[in-house]
Design an enzyme around this catalytic site. Structure first.
Site, PDB file in Angstrom:
ATOM      1  N   ARG A  27       0.870  -1.177   0.000  1.00  0.00           N
ATOM      2  CA  ARG A  27       0.000   0.000   0.000  1.00  0.00           C
ATOM      3  C   ARG A  27       0.902   1.220   0.000  1.00  0.00           C
ATOM      4  NH1 ARG A  27      -5.173   2.151  -0.818  1.00  0.00           N
ATOM      5  NH2 ARG A  27      -5.568   3.835   0.694  1.00  0.00           N
ATOM      6  N   GLY A  28       0.946   1.951  -1.143  1.00  0.00           N
ATOM      7  CA  GLY A  28       1.889   3.035  -1.311  1.00  0.00           C
ATOM      8  C   GLY A  28       1.777   4.125  -0.280  1.00  0.00           C
ATOM      9  N   GLU A  29       0.553   4.491   0.093  1.00  0.00           N
ATOM     10  CA  GLU A  29       0.371   5.559   1.054  1.00  0.00           C
ATOM     11  C   GLU A  29       0.928   5.197   2.424  1.00  0.00           C
ATOM     12  OE1 GLU A  29      -3.735   6.506   1.145  1.00  0.00           O
ATOM     13  OE2 GLU A  29      -3.828   7.118  -0.970  1.00  0.00           O
ATOM     14  N   ASP A  30       0.995   3.896   2.718  1.00  0.00           N
ATOM     15  CA  ASP A  30       1.483   3.454   4.037  1.00  0.00           C
ATOM     16  C   ASP A  30       3.008   3.349   4.092  1.00  0.00           C
ATOM     17  OD1 ASP A  30      -1.141   3.292   4.752  1.00  0.00           O
ATOM     18  OD2 ASP A  30      -1.277   1.113   4.577  1.00  0.00           O
ATOM     19  N   THR A  31       3.643   2.882   3.005  1.00  0.00           N
ATOM     20  CA  THR A  31       5.068   2.491   3.120  1.00  0.00           C
ATOM     21  C   THR A  31       5.967   3.019   2.019  1.00  0.00           C
ATOM     22  OG1 THR A  31       4.707   0.456   1.853  1.00  0.00           O
ATOM     23  CG2 THR A  31       4.410   0.338   4.255  1.00  0.00           C
ATOM     24  N   GLY A  60       0.170   5.388 -21.006  1.00  0.00           N
ATOM     25  CA  GLY A  60      -0.993   5.078 -21.832  1.00  0.00           C
ATOM     26  C   GLY A  60      -1.515   3.671 -21.685  1.00  0.00           C
ATOM     27  N   GLU A  94      -3.806  -7.883  -6.730  1.00  0.00           N
ATOM     28  CA  GLU A  94      -2.422  -8.367  -6.874  1.00  0.00           C
ATOM     29  C   GLU A  94      -2.197  -9.618  -6.041  1.00  0.00           C
ATOM     30  OE1 GLU A  94      -0.376  -3.935  -7.522  1.00  0.00           O
ATOM     31  OE2 GLU A  94       0.046  -5.100  -5.715  1.00  0.00           O
TER      32      GLU A  94
END
Length: 1272
Positions: A27-31, A60, A94
């Site tokens: 989770r990008g916002e977390d780590t 694209g 994923e």
């Protein structure tokens, strides 16, 4: 979402798009800005190719489809579970896809619990429960999707992973990365299909690296010729092990960096960038670079690989020292030059081997046919021919296979013909680099080997190169270090492509290049040179397979240094009017001319080999050859004379074997003070040898086999006219006669110290088949003789050989009059192996076809005792040791026996006993009279069979054969009665080949009636060397009484084997007493003739003492006045008894009433310290007889029956040692005191009596002093 690092790695699993080593779901916002960034950075440092969304996603494209393809192409998945991971539908998709992919074998998923409890993930409780409640409300129409997400979380959350709560992230990231690297290890190599046969090499390198050890720093070298695959091997190794290190680098082609860039600084920049990540522009000079390497890498466990290092200075200037690296670091250096690796100090040098036939075949098929098997049979023979040409060199196989891909058979044939004429440039260019790096002398040696001497004996080639002034010892070492040649056994081996390179260099050089036509190895080339008028360029000619040679062409080659023409069937036309005066080495067997050219003045000639030639004389006039060291005219049957040896002052080696017309040697041979080797074997008509031949102070080898006329012709010691510079020795020189001439020639005084010094260097003497009737005692002066051949002579006895302690070979075969064996020496350490001509020379004792010796078992005991003492003195002597001696039974010490010619070997002892040092096998073979024509020769050999392949499924046996080292010639083995012999062979444990069976085979032996009666073997242990003695092996005590033979004494164990004496047979003694103590006795001597023969033999004197009754008619013939004169043929216990008894016998006594007997108890007490227990009975008997005779008395003072001092001393000499001196002196003192006390006798003249007593006392004192000096 997923993220990954930049790809600059050698560990890329595939070059295809969307194939990665690692996929991270998080989770990008977390780590994104903390843990995952640190993780990607750590993966990048380890060159692990990971997917990263901000660099790998194409503009694209749909994010979902790109991520799914990345997941499918990855090998390892890292799931970073954070608090809000479950709230992201992309993360859950994923994860669902990852769970689907891990069903494929070889893929792995690793869970990381960043800031969440693993149980919440597994059970979907807490914040994860809240997230799924929202997903179910959102996807009411597709609840199965939510269910799959739940199942994926449960599946991955149940796997043991890393819980990062309250733990330092740095340490945990290292553990995660290490786990990933371990998973990727078997997949991280290049995995190229061309890497045939690489696995075994990789495993060998890993074993040398000791990767599990982290205590020290280790360096290894990878060494091999160009094109053998060193770099490919190192790259694959790097890919498999680099993940184990904190820092790693692979520097390509260090030599090229030095040539094209800023030398050591550029290499240092690459090391620092790859290991520490510091960019090149931040490093300004070598000082800064060296500082960073020294102070930063010392804290890292680093792997450094430096490829293609061709100078030691390159390593020194790069400044990468073992002590500057952290514990557990490894350095791998790749070079064609082994010397560089050893000088740097690597722990191990790994030599990359050529491909074997199977791997070569597989690699070629992959390149030429893109399969592993040739499909069309008509290509098979051509492929085999190409593989023989490539000879296991991977580069050549790949280049030729790729070139032939898609070609038909005709094109293959054409390509192969072109390769023979001109090797592929890509291959030659690689090999040429090694040649270009050589110095001038090494280049000359390389070209000589490539053109002439590939696969020739190293010793032979080295000798020729040294003669040419090339300093071959260091030169060959340089070529070996640079992988241009190798030593296979005793031969020099050069790869066929390197040989082709060398020959092309000689043939294709420009006309201005001095190498053009410098070497010729065919007649065609010889004619080409003549046509091109390039004779002055020719330096060396070696013609081995030519059919016709015009010798006149040699006259124009003025710069020739080497000439070898060895084809015995070649037709030689013309005559060389001259030869090059620069010649240093000439080898021309079957030289067809009577003389060498008159204008030939070879002042630089070192060796001249003209064996089997038609030479009548070397030159018509004298030639001064100051550098000639070796002259070989063997089998030149027309040679009549060598005019003046003084013209060869530095000659060291002279071979005249088989020169049948040679009648005499010029006296100038005495000038050859450096002569080491002299071979006169089979010079049947040689009748005159100057006696100064034995003043040659450097002579080590002398062979006069079959030169019988020298020993029988009266001219043998004549001294013809000779220049004053030649040392003169009297024509009746004692040296020659004392060493080897028969005893019927007159003797002078013993040799002088000067003569003995001259003979001191002799190591090998062969005077076999010379019709010698006797060998003089002075043969013991040759203390350094190692090999002595006396076979085929006519002597009956031999002098003692006790002092020849260096002897390793004694040949007495075909001595048909020999009646007894000589005393054998005590073997001592010889200190070196004796291997000549590519095979082991026989070592041991050879007593064969000596019919008068009989077949007494004591001979085999004595010879085997010598063998055991030799092994004890030389425990590391690897040569086989043989014994051939008379005998009809397997010795008792052989504990595994079989009737017949074969026996199976029990292997269990050698598997369980570490004390085994060797293996002995033996056979008893017989020969019987047989009518008919004898064969020219028979042959007998020992066959030792052992498994060729250790696999149980392969039962095939290989074999080693050993021939019996005696001459089985029908003309020599004249058999009148059946006889038997024992053949014993000892093998050192290091030469043992896990034998399974012994078999003795006889060929062409029917006419000799040969048959192997029995055989056996024994394992020899260390303790056997201490325990074996004659009593244990052959019941020595019993055999001594039967054979009357003295055994070899063990110097280290005198208490067991000293004074092993023979008891003389005595007739029954009958005693009679009378009132006046004058009983008459008669002592008759028998076998006196045999006693004289045994002076130099090992058997003791045989005598018989018989006593007659008082009224015998013989009584009146013997007087009773001298009691000591009756003491004859008694057993000898030592030198001191012999000398003392002789004096007593000569002096006598006139007092028949006085008791002059010896005190038996006193003498016996002193004698006990000199004898072993088994000899005490004999000693006591002697002393008792002595006392009885002294008491009986005698009146005959005129009868001289005293001992022969020389005979007594000769027999007794071996029985007294220095350590016995005190006891000897004690006995002498007591006997002298007894004589003094009894010396007062009644005579008519008291003065005369006193004078006689005084004389006797003085005589005894002189004898005592002489004895002490002799013993000391």
């Amino acid at each position: 979402m997923a993220s990954s690092s930049k790809s600059t790695s050698a560990l890329v699993t595939s070059s295809k798009k969307n194939h990665y080593d690692v996929f991270v779901t998080f989770r990008g916002e977390d780590t994104r800005n903390n843990f995952t960034d640190f993780l990607f950075d750590a993966l990048e440092r380890k060159d692990i190719f990971a997917f990263r969304d901000d660099t790998n996603l194409q503009k694209g494209e749909s994010i979902g489809s790109e991520l799914l393809r990345a997941i499918e192409g990855s090998q390892v998945f890292v799931a970073v579970f954070s608090r809000y991971y479950a709230s992201s539908t992309w993360c859950l998709e994923e994860l669902e896809k990852i769970c689907e992919c891990v069903q494929v074998p070889g893929k792995h998923v690793l869970p990381v619990f960043y800031d969440v409890d693993p149980s919440e993930v597994r059970k979907q409780s807490g914040i994860y429960h809240e997230a799924f409640v929202k997903h179910e409300q959102r996807f009411q129409q597709d609840l199965q999707k939510v269910s799959r997400w739940r199942e994926a979380l449960k599946q991955v959350g149940s796997i043991a992973g890393w819980d990062l709560r309250d733990k330092p992230q740095c340490a945990e990231i290292k553990k995660i990365v290490q786990k990933i690297m371990n998973i990727l290890e078997c997949k991280s190599s290049c995995n190229s299909k061309d890497l045939v046969g690489i696995n075994s090499r990789i495993e060998a390198l890993k074993n040398h690296l000791l990767l599990d050890s982290v205590d020290g720093v280790r360096a290894i070298g990878i060494w091999g010729m160009g094109g053998i695959g060193k770099t490919t091997l190192a790259l694959d190794l790097y890919g498999q092990i680099s993940h184990r290190f904190d820092a790693s680098c692979f520097i390509d082609d260090v030599s090229k960096i030095y040539r094209l860039h800023d030398g050591p600084l550029e290499a240092q920049k690459q090391i620092i960038f790859q290991t520490l990540g510091i960019e090149h522009h931040q490093i300004c000079n070598r000082y800064s670079a060296t500082y960073l390497i020294r102070h930063r890498l010392c804290h890292e466990r680093a792997l450094l690989i430096l490829d293609n290092v061709d100078q030691v200075e390159q390593l020194e200037k790069i400044d990468v020292h073992l002590e500057w690296l952290g514990a557990g670091s490894r350095i791998i250096i790749i070079s064609r030059d082994e010397h560089i690796l050893k000088k740097y100090g690597v722990d191990v040098v790994y030599k990359v081997p050529l491909l074997n036939w199977r791997d070569s075949y597989k690699l070629f098929c992959r390149k030429a046919f893109k399969v592993e098997n040739i499909i069309m049979s008509n290509y098979q023979n051509l492929a085999n021919e190409i593989l023989r040409y490539a000879n296991g060199l991977p580069l050549a196989i790949k280049v030729m296979g790729s070139f032939l891909f898609g070609c038909n058979v005709t094109e293959w044939k054409s390509a192969l013909a072109r390769l023979r004429e001109s090797p592929d440039k890509d291959v030659i260019d690689v090999l040429q680099l090694s040649f270009d790096g050589l110095k001038h002398t090494e280049k000359e040696i390389f070209l000589d080997i490539a053109c002439f001497f590939n696969s020739e004996c190293e010793k032979y080639v080295k000798n020729i190169l040294n003669c040419c002034g090339f300093h071959a010892d260091i030169g060959l070492r340089v070529l070996i270090n640079k992988s241009l040649i190798s030593i296979n056994g005793q031969n020099i081996e050069m790869h066929s492509l390197l040989e082709e390179l060398g020959r092309k260099i000689v043939q294709n050089s420009s006309s201005n290049d001095p190498r053009k036509w410098s070497r010729l190895w065919s007649t065609e080339q010889l004619y080409d040179v003549i046509m091109a008028k390039m004779e002055k360029h020719v330096e060396a000619i070696v013609l081995k397979y030519t059919e016709e040679v015009d010798a006149e062409h040699l006259s124009k080659m003025s710069n020739l240094r080497l000439l070898i023409i060895v084809n015995h069937t070649a037709t030689i036309s013309g005559f060389p009017s001259c030869l090059s005066n620069k010649l240093r080495y000439v080898e021309w067997p079957k030289y067809p001319f009577k003389y060498l050219p008159t204008s030939f003045h070879p002042n630089e000639l070192v060796e001249l080999i003209l064996d089997g030639s038609n030479i009548k004389n070397l030159w018509k006039n004298k030639k001064y050859l100051p550098n000639l060291r070796r002259l070989d005219l063997s089998d030149s049957r027309k040679l009549e004379k060598i005019m003046d040896f003084g013209e060869f002052p530095n000659l060291e080696w002279l071979n005249l074997e088989g020169c049948e017309r040679l009648v005499e040697l010029d006296p100038s041979i005495g000038l050859l003070r450096k002569l080491v080797y002299l071979n006169l074997k089979d010079c049947y008509n040689l009748v005159s040898i100057p006696n100064n031949i034995f003043c040659l102070s450097s002579l080590e080898y002398l062979n006069m086999r079959c030169c019988f006329k020298v020993f029988t012709n009266s001219r043998h010691l004549t001294t013809p006219g000779i220049s004053e510079s030649v040392p003169r020795v009297r024509s009746t020189s004692g040296v020659f006669k004392h060493v080897m001439l028969p005893h019927h020639l007159p003797f002078l005084a013993p040799p002088t110290n000067t003569y003995l010094h001259s003979l001191y260097c002799l190591r090998e003497v062969d005077i076999s088949f010379c019709r010698l009737s006797q060998v003089p005692d002075t043969i013991e002066c040759l203390h350094w003789v190692e090999r002595l051949n006396l076979g085929g002579n006519d002597f009956a006895t031999l002098p003692s050989l006790r002092k020849l302690s260096k002897l390793v070979y004694l040949n007495l075969q075909h001595c048909k009059l020999l009646e007894s064996l000589p005393q054998l020496p005590f073997p001592t350490a010889i200190g070196r192996e004796r291997v000549e001509g590519g095979y082991y020379r026989p070592t041991g004792l050879f007593i064969f076809n000596c019919p008068k010796l009989g077949e007494r078992e004591c001979y085999s005991s004595m010879t085997f005792s010598w063998m055991m003492q030799f092994i004890k003195a030389n425990p590391f002597y690897l040569n086989r040791i043989h014994i051939v001696s008379p005998g009809s039974e397997i010795p008792s010490w052989i504990n595994n026996k079989s009737v017949g010619d074969s026996i199976r070997i029990d292997q269990s002892p050698i598997k369980h006993d570490n004390n085994i040092i060797g293996f002995v096998c033996c056979a008893v073979f017989s020969m019987a009279p047989h009518r008919g024509r004898f064969p020219s020769s028979a042959h007998m050999e020992l066959v030792l069979k052992y498994p060729f392949n250790k696999r149980k499924s392969d039962k095939s046996l290989s074999r080693i054969t050993v021939s019996v080292p005696v001459i089985l010639n029908g003309s020599l083995v004249t058999i009148t009665t059946k006889s038997s012999h024992i053949w014993i062979i000892y093998f050192h444990c290091e030469s043992y080949h896990a034998f399974r069976e012994i078999r003795f085979e006889i060929f062409e032996g029917q006419a000799l009636g040969m048959e192997v009666k029995s055989c056996g073997y024994r394992w020899v242990c260390k303790q056997d060397l201490q325990e074996f003695n004659l009593t244990m092996m052959n019941h020595e005590k019993t055999l001594a009484q039967k054979c009357k033979i003295l055994a070899i004494e063990d110097e280290t164990q005198p208490e067991q084997e000293s004074f092993i004496s023979q008891v003389i047979t005595t007739s029954q003694r009958r005693k009679s007493t009378s009132d006046n103590k004058s009983t008459a006795t008669t002592i008759s001597v028998v076998n006196n003739k045999q006693r004289k023969k045994s002076r130099t033999a090992i058997s003791a004197t045989e005598a018989e003492v018989s006593v007659e009754v008082p009224d015998s008619p013989v009584t009146d013939e013997v007087s009773t006045e001298s009691p000591q004169k009756k003491i004859l043929n008694l057993h000898i216990i030592g030198r001191f008894i012999g000398q003392f008894l002789n004096n007593c016998c000569q002096q006598g006594s006139t007092d028949t009433d006085m008791d002059t007997g010896y005190d038996t108890d006193t003498i016996n007490s002193d004698a006990k310290s000199l004898v072993s227990e088994e000899d005490l009975d004999a000693v006591n008997s002697i002393i008792e007889d002595l006392n009885n005779c002294c008491q009986q008395g005698s009146t005959d003072t005129d009868m001289d029956t005293g001992y022969n001092t020389d005979t007594v001393n000769s027999d007794a000499e071996s029985l007294v040692f220095e350590e016995d001196l005190d006891a000897v002196n004690s006995i002498i003192e007591k006997t002298i005191q007894t004589d003094i006390a009894t010396s007062n006798v009644e005579t008519d003249s008291p003065v005369e009596v006193a004078d006689e007593s005084l004389d006797n006392l003085e005589l005894r004192k002189k004898f005592q002093l002489q004895l002490r000096q002799t013993a000391m």
